[in-house]
Design an enzyme around this catalytic site. Structure first.
Site, PDB file in Angstrom:
ATOM      1  CD  GLU A 109      -2.934  -0.283   2.523  1.00 56.18           C
ATOM      2  OE1 GLU A 109      -2.266  -0.181   3.566  1.00 56.18           O
ATOM      3  OE2 GLU A 109      -4.141  -0.386   2.522  1.00 56.18           O
ATOM      4  NE  ARG A 139      -6.966  -2.557   4.054  1.00 55.09           N
ATOM      5  CZ  ARG A 139      -6.248  -1.971   5.005  1.00 55.09           C
ATOM      6  NH1 ARG A 139      -5.416  -1.016   4.708  1.00 55.09           N
ATOM      7  NH2 ARG A 139      -6.403  -2.327   6.258  1.00 55.09           N
TER       8      ARG A 139
HETATM    9  C1  LIG Z   1      -6.982   1.852   2.336  1.00 53.82           C
HETATM   10  C2  LIG Z   1      -7.177   2.891   3.406  1.00 53.82           C
HETATM   11  C3  LIG Z   1      -6.370   2.936   4.522  1.00 53.82           C
HETATM   12  N1  LIG Z   1      -6.562   3.869   5.472  1.00 53.82           N
HETATM   13  C4  LIG Z   1      -5.653   3.907   6.632  1.00 53.82           C
HETATM   14  C5  LIG Z   1      -5.837   2.789   7.626  1.00 53.82           C
HETATM   15  C6  LIG Z   1      -4.465   2.670   8.236  1.00 53.82           C
HETATM   16  O1  LIG Z   1      -4.287   3.671   9.214  1.00 53.82           O
HETATM   17  C7  LIG Z   1      -3.553   2.950   7.042  1.00 53.82           C
HETATM   18  C8  LIG Z   1      -3.185   1.702   6.296  1.00 53.82           C
HETATM   19  O2  LIG Z   1      -2.429   0.890   7.093  1.00 53.82           O
HETATM   20  P1  LIG Z   1      -2.592  -0.716   7.136  1.00 53.82           P
HETATM   21  O3  LIG Z   1      -1.799  -1.084   8.312  1.00 53.82           O
HETATM   22  O4  LIG Z   1      -2.047  -1.201   5.854  1.00 53.82           O
HETATM   23  O5  LIG Z   1      -4.037  -1.064   7.261  1.00 53.82           O
HETATM   24  O6  LIG Z   1      -4.313   3.773   6.174  1.00 53.82           O
HETATM   25  C9  LIG Z   1      -7.583   4.783   5.362  1.00 53.82           C
HETATM   26  O7  LIG Z   1      -7.785   5.616   6.264  1.00 53.82           O
HETATM   27  N2  LIG Z   1      -8.359   4.765   4.241  1.00 53.82           N
HETATM   28  C10 LIG Z   1      -8.205   3.847   3.266  1.00 53.82           C
HETATM   29  O8  LIG Z   1      -8.960   3.840   2.254  1.00 53.82           O
END
Ligand SMILES: Cc1cn([C@H]2C[C@H](O)[C@@H](COP(=O)(O)O)O2)c(=O)[nH]c1=O
Ligand SMILES: Nc1ncnc2c1ncn2[C@@H]1O[C@H](COP(=O)(O)OP(=O)(O)O)[C@@H](O)[C@H]1O
Length: 215
Positions: A36, A89
């Protein structure tokens, strides 16, 4: 997907172990791994939309999710450099899980949700985003909460257990109960509450199913 390429999305809650899983499969030849773009979400031209969103979701949710949508799309359309791609994702989970969560929890105004939704619908109608298999790392929210604290990402220090519960429920409704949105590919569920040693063993056990996803 075309006959020569396989596209796999790795889905799961925050801190469920996706990056660790990708690290493991990145050692396999013929697999390209796309993590990601979190570093971009934390720093776009000196600004931190991820941090801003956690501080004030109603104000900055649209800003973050617009950028997530763009950067995810950018990942999806990258030409494949190996026969198998595993991607952390997808543009789908960004919308069906994170945008949905902001909206359903009353933290995203209706107009922001409408604009993001129209963008998303346009993208999936007009741009090919192939997927052969979704691998879902299924964890309890409590496990994620512990791993999140251990990882200690600055922006995420404000995340309460309840937030991880909401994300968990949205994932389960989408990928397990088929109660919310269409699932664009078969789902392989891997229970992921176990310690690292057992997880690596499970990845090995599922290797064939994952790598042969397209056949
Ligand atoms: C896809 C996506 C992610 N986020 C935020 C959630 C987490 O704080 C990070 C991603 O970290 P992870 O450890 O890989 O889950 O990003 C978000 O706020 N909105 C999104 O669409
Ligand atoms: N099976 C596991 N048992 C214990 N800790 C784990 C396990 N898998 C990952 N971790 C740790 O949990 C944290 C989150 O893992 P990570 O792979 O970054 O999750 P994600 O990419 O899903 O957010 C990291 O500190 C990682 O080292």
């Amino acid at each position: 997907m075309s006959c020569c390429f396989t596209s796999i999305w790795l889905e799961g809650n925050i801190a469920s172990g996706k990056t660790t899983c990708l690290e493991y499969f990145s050692k396999t030849s013929d697999i390209e791994v796309l993590t990601e773009p979190v570093s971009k979400w934390r720093n776009v031209q000196g600004c931190n939309p991820l941090g801003l969103m956690y501080q004030d979701p109603s104000r900055w949710g649209l800003t973050l999710q617009t950028y997530v949508q763009l950067t995810m799309l950018d990942r999806h359309v990258l030409p494949m450099s190996a026969p198998i791609r595993m991607m952390e994702r997808s543009i789908y989970s960004a919308k069906y899980i994170f945008v949905e969560n902001l909206y359903k929890s009353g933290k995203m105004p209706e107009v922001d949700f409408a604009v993001l939704s129209e963008w998303f619908e346009w993208i999936i109608k007009n741009i090919a985003i192939p997927v052969d298999l979704i691998v879902y790392l299924q964890t309890s929210p409590q496990t994620c909460y512990e791993r999140l604290k251990q990882r200690c990402r600055e922006e995420e220090k404000v995340i309460p257990l309840e937030y991880l519960e909401s994300i968990h429920n949205l994932y389960e409704d989408w990928l397990i109960h088929h109660k919310s949105f269409e699932v664009p590919a078969p789902v392989l569920v891997i229970p992921a509450d176990h310690d690292l040693k057992k997880m690596l063993h499970q990845y090995e056990e599922n290797r064939e199913k994952i790598l042969m996803a397209h056949c």
